[in-house]
Design an enzyme around this catalytic site. Structure first.
Site, mmCIF file in Angstrom:
data_model
loop_
_atom_site.group_PDB
_atom_site.id
_atom_site.type_symbol
_atom_site.label_atom_id
_atom_site.label_comp_id
_atom_site.label_asym_id
_atom_site.label_seq_id
_atom_site.Cartn_x
_atom_site.Cartn_y
_atom_site.Cartn_z
ATOM 1 N N GLY A 249 -87.413 -11.476 1.613
ATOM 2 C CA GLY A 249 -86.577 -10.445 2.216
ATOM 3 C C GLY A 249 -85.892 -10.846 3.494
ATOM 4 O O GLY A 249 -85.344 -9.996 4.214
ATOM 5 N N GLU A 291 -91.715 -15.832 -0.680
ATOM 6 C CA GLU A 291 -90.910 -15.701 -1.895
ATOM 7 C C GLU A 291 -89.443 -15.412 -1.551
ATOM 8 O O GLU A 291 -88.912 -14.347 -1.834
ATOM 9 C CB GLU A 291 -91.472 -14.590 -2.774
ATOM 10 C CG GLU A 291 -92.842 -14.919 -3.344
ATOM 11 C CD GLU A 291 -93.466 -13.753 -4.086
ATOM 12 O OE1 GLU A 291 -94.371 -14.011 -4.882
ATOM 13 O OE2 GLU A 291 -93.054 -12.585 -3.858
ATOM 14 N N PRO A 292 -88.762 -16.354 -0.922
ATOM 15 C CA PRO A 292 -87.351 -16.141 -0.583
ATOM 16 C C PRO A 292 -86.464 -16.292 -1.805
ATOM 17 O O PRO A 292 -86.684 -17.148 -2.663
ATOM 18 C CB PRO A 292 -87.075 -17.247 0.436
ATOM 19 C CG PRO A 292 -88.024 -18.349 0.048
ATOM 20 C CD PRO A 292 -89.251 -17.673 -0.495
ATOM 21 N N ARG A 294 -82.697 -14.450 -1.791
ATOM 22 C CA ARG A 294 -81.378 -14.316 -1.168
ATOM 23 C C ARG A 294 -81.121 -15.409 -0.134
ATOM 24 O O ARG A 294 -80.017 -15.977 -0.078
ATOM 25 C CB ARG A 294 -81.297 -12.933 -0.504
ATOM 26 C CG ARG A 294 -79.972 -12.619 0.142
ATOM 27 C CD ARG A 294 -80.080 -11.378 1.041
ATOM 28 N NE ARG A 294 -80.799 -10.296 0.405
ATOM 29 C CZ ARG A 294 -80.238 -9.321 -0.283
ATOM 30 N NH1 ARG A 294 -78.928 -9.295 -0.438
ATOM 31 N NH2 ARG A 294 -80.974 -8.357 -0.811
ATOM 32 N N ARG A 331 -72.516 -5.331 -6.090
ATOM 33 C CA ARG A 331 -73.175 -4.911 -4.856
ATOM 34 C C ARG A 331 -72.286 -4.045 -3.951
ATOM 35 O O ARG A 331 -72.778 -3.071 -3.383
ATOM 36 C CB ARG A 331 -73.701 -6.119 -4.083
ATOM 37 C CG ARG A 331 -74.867 -6.816 -4.787
ATOM 38 C CD ARG A 331 -75.478 -7.923 -3.930
ATOM 39 N NE ARG A 331 -76.199 -7.372 -2.805
ATOM 40 C CZ ARG A 331 -75.797 -7.443 -1.547
ATOM 41 N NH1 ARG A 331 -74.673 -8.066 -1.236
ATOM 42 N NH2 ARG A 331 -76.513 -6.904 -0.580
ATOM 43 N N CYS A 362 -61.907 -0.532 -14.551
ATOM 44 C CA CYS A 362 -61.345 0.811 -14.633
ATOM 45 C C CYS A 362 -62.283 1.823 -13.989
ATOM 46 O O CYS A 362 -62.843 2.697 -14.656
ATOM 47 C CB CYS A 362 -61.074 1.164 -16.091
ATOM 48 S SG CYS A 362 -59.956 2.554 -16.269
ATOM 49 N N GLU A 363 -62.467 1.683 -12.695
ATOM 50 C CA GLU A 363 -63.281 2.574 -11.872
ATOM 51 C C GLU A 363 -62.664 2.639 -10.483
ATOM 52 O O GLU A 363 -62.364 1.607 -9.887
ATOM 53 C CB GLU A 363 -64.725 2.050 -11.739
ATOM 54 C CG GLU A 363 -65.560 2.110 -12.992
ATOM 55 C CD GLU A 363 -65.979 3.526 -13.350
ATOM 56 O OE1 GLU A 363 -65.994 4.403 -12.450
ATOM 57 O OE2 GLU A 363 -66.289 3.750 -14.539
ATOM 58 N N TYR A 391 -77.697 -12.025 -6.226
ATOM 59 C CA TYR A 391 -77.494 -10.722 -6.865
ATOM 60 C C TYR A 391 -76.039 -10.443 -7.212
ATOM 61 O O TYR A 391 -75.631 -9.288 -7.294
ATOM 62 C CB TYR A 391 -78.074 -9.600 -5.992
ATOM 63 C CG TYR A 391 -79.524 -9.833 -5.662
ATOM 64 C CD1 TYR A 391 -80.504 -9.645 -6.626
ATOM 65 C CD2 TYR A 391 -79.905 -10.292 -4.403
ATOM 66 C CE1 TYR A 391 -81.837 -9.897 -6.339
ATOM 67 C CE2 TYR A 391 -81.237 -10.544 -4.108
ATOM 68 C CZ TYR A 391 -82.202 -10.348 -5.085
ATOM 69 O OH TYR A 391 -83.519 -10.605 -4.808
#
Length: 438
Positions: A249, A291-292, A294, A331, A362-363, A391
Site C-alpha cells: 500500500g 507485499e508491494p 503499485r 481508475r 460511450c459514457e 491497476y
C-alpha cells in the site's frame, strides 16, 4: 517540463523515451492505445526494497502483489529479481505457473477462495495459503485430508487500523470483508483451529491496511499491532510466529502535487518499528514480509494514446479525445484517480491550455482527466499518460466491444510485445450462435 520526467528520458530529438525507446516509434510500431513498461524501473524498485532489508540485517521477502499487473513476462521479471508473488485467483496462479515461477515463493490470498482454487494451489505446491475466514480453514482442512497433503499457512487479521486513503481501498479497519477480527476473538479462535490441524503449518500473520498511503503512522501502527498479537499468541498458546507480513500500500506520485515518501522509506520505518517492539518481548525476531504492487509497477508504466476529435464550446473547458479511455484505464472513472499527461513528441513544450482529456467510450464519465494542462495539440499527436502501470491493464475491459491494448516491455533501447493486442476476432471467440427452439 513535467516534474516526473527526467532529462535522461528525453532523447536528442526531444521525444519522450521509455526504457531507452522513442515513444513515437513505439506508437508507430505497435499502434495505440498502447501500454508500455520500463523494465529497468521495475527491477530497480524490487532491488531497492531488498536493499533496505539487507541493510537492516533482517530475514525478509518482497512479495509482488500481482493484482496490480499480472502477465507471464511480469512474473518472469519478478522471479529473476528474487521476489515472491502473491496471487488472488486461479487465473493469476495459472499465469505464474505458465511463467515458470517458483511455486514455493507464491502466496495465495483472497476472501472467497473456491474449492477448485484451493485444490489447484495444493496440487501445484503453492508456498503459502493466506487464510482469510473460518469457512476457508474448514475447506482447506477437507482438501488436505483428501489429497494427503500439508501446506504452509498464515492468518490474515484485521488490525483495526484505517489508513488515510480512498474508502474503497481501505482494508485494515474492523468493518472489512477481509481477515479475522482481533477485538471479537476471531483471530485467536482461528489460530487454535490451525494449530490443531497437523496438515496446516502455521508460519505467521498478515495484515494489509489499504493502498496508496502517504503517511507513516498507519504502517508503524500495524507493525506494532502485529508484534503485539504475535507476543500474545506466544504467551497464550506457545506459538512463535516465524513471519510478520505487513502487506503493501505504499503510495506513489501520480501528479505533481503528490509528495509521498520513497517506498523503501516506508519499509525502513516498518522494520525499525518491528525491531523495537520485538526487543521489548521474549519473541525471536521474525522474518518481515511486504507485499508491494503499485509501488513496483505503477511508476514503470505509461499509456500512449493518439489524439482524435476535439470539442470546443465557448465558456467551457474543451474536450480533447484520445483513442483509449475507461476500457484500458478505469481508475479515473472509478476512483477519480488523477494522472499527468505529456506530449510524447515534446514533453518540454510550453503549456497552452487546460482541457478535459476524454476517452472514446460511450459514457459521459469516460474522462481520463478533468483538468489536464497541455500544449497545443492536433489530431494524430501522441500523448503519454504517466505512472499508469498499476491497476490499468489489470482492470481493463472490452466495454463497447473494444479490444484491449497491447502491452510492451522496453529495456535497454529494445522493446517486445508481452501481451498481444486483442483482435476483433478475439472479441467473439467465446460467443456461440443462438439456436431458436421451434
Amino acid at each position: 517540463m513535467n516534474e516526473q520526467i527526467t532529462e535522461q528520458e528525453i532523447n536528442a530529438a526531444g521525444h519522450l523515451t521509455i526504457g531507452g525507446c522513442d515513444t513515437l516509434k513505439l506508437a508507430h510500431q505497435y499502434g495505440t492505445p498502447l501500454v508500455v513498461y520500463d523494465v529497468a524501473k521495475i527491477r530497480d524498485q524490487i532491488r531497492r526494497f531488498r536493499r533496505v532489508f539487507e541493510t537492516n540485517h533482517v530475514a525478509y521477502a518482497v512479495s509482488y502483489a500481482s493484482k496490480a499487473f499480472a502477465a507471464v513476462a511480469m512474473y518472469q521479471v519478478a522471479a529473476a529479481e528474487g521476489a515472491h508473488v502473491d496471487v488472488v485467483s486461479a487465473g493469476e496462479l495459472y499465469t505464474a505457473i505458465k511463467a515458470g515461477f517458483p511455486m514455493e515463493r507464491v502466496s495465495f490470498h483472497g476472501n472467497n477462495k473456491s474449492r477448485a482454487e484451493l485444490l489447484m494451489a495444493i496440487r501445484h505446491h503453492v508456498g503459502f495459503i493466506m487464510l482469510d475466514n473460518f469457512h476457508e480453514i474448514d475447506l482447506l482442512a477437507d482438501l488436505l485430508e483428501q489429497e494427503d497433503a500439508t501446506i504452509k499457512v498464515m492468518l490474515r487479521i484485521t488490525p483495526g487500523i484505517s489508513a488515510h486513503t480512498n474508502k474503497y481501498i481501505q482494508t485494515g479497519q474492523v468493518d472489512s470483508k477481509f481477515g479475522f477480527d482481533l477485538q471479537s476473538g476471531q483471530a485467536d479462535e482461528a489460530l487454535k483451529r490451525v494449530l490443531a490441524n497437523p496438515r496446516m503449518k502455521m508460519k505467521g500473520l498478515h495484515a494489509h491496511i489499504g493502498s496508496q498511503i502517504f503517511e507513516l503512522a498507519g504502517f508503524e501502527g500495524v507493525a506494532k499491532k502485529l508484534v503485539e498479537v504475535a507476543n500474545h499468541w506466544q504467551k497464550q498458546y506457545g506459538y512463535q510466529a516465524e513471519i510478520i507480513n505487513v502487506g503493501g500500500g505504499f503510495g506513489i506520485r501520480y501528479v505533481n502535487a503528490d509528495h509521498p515518501l520513497m517506498p523503501e522509506e516506508f519499509v525502513d520505518a516498518i522494520i525499525k518499528t518491528i525491531k523495537k517492539v520485538v526487543a521489548q518481548t521474549d519473541l525471536t525476531m521474525p522474518a518481515i514480509w511486504i507485499e508491494p504492487g503499485r509501488s513496483i509497477v505503477g511508476p514503470a508504466g505509461y499509456n500512449l494514446y493518439t489524439v482524435g476529435s476535439r470539442k470546443d464550446v465557448p465558456g467551457l473547458k474543451s474536450y480533447v479525445t484520445v483513442d483509449g479511455g475507461m476500457g484500458d484505464n478505469i481508475r479515473p472513472a472509478l476512483y477519480h484517480a488523477q494522472y499527468e499527461t505529456v506530449l510524447a513528441a515534446d514533453p518540454h513544450a510550453p503549456l497552452k491550455e487546460h482541457v478535459r482529456l476524454a476517452g472514446k467510450y460511450c459514457e459521459s464519465g469516460d474522462i481520463l482527466s478533468q483538468d489536464q494542462a497541455l500544449p497545443a495539440t492536433k489530431p494524430g499527436d501522441v500523448l503519454a499518460m504517466l505512472d499508469t502501470g498499476a491497476y490499468g491493464y489489470s482492470m481493463a475491459s472490452n466495454y463497447n466491444r473494444n479490444p484491449r491494448p497491447a502491452v510492451v516491455f522496453a529495456e535497454n533501447g529494445h522493446s517486445q510485445v508481452v501481451i498481444a493486442r486483442e483482435s476483433l476476432a478475439d472479441l467473439v471467440h467465446l460467443d456461440r450462435p443462438y439456436k431458436a427452439n421451434d
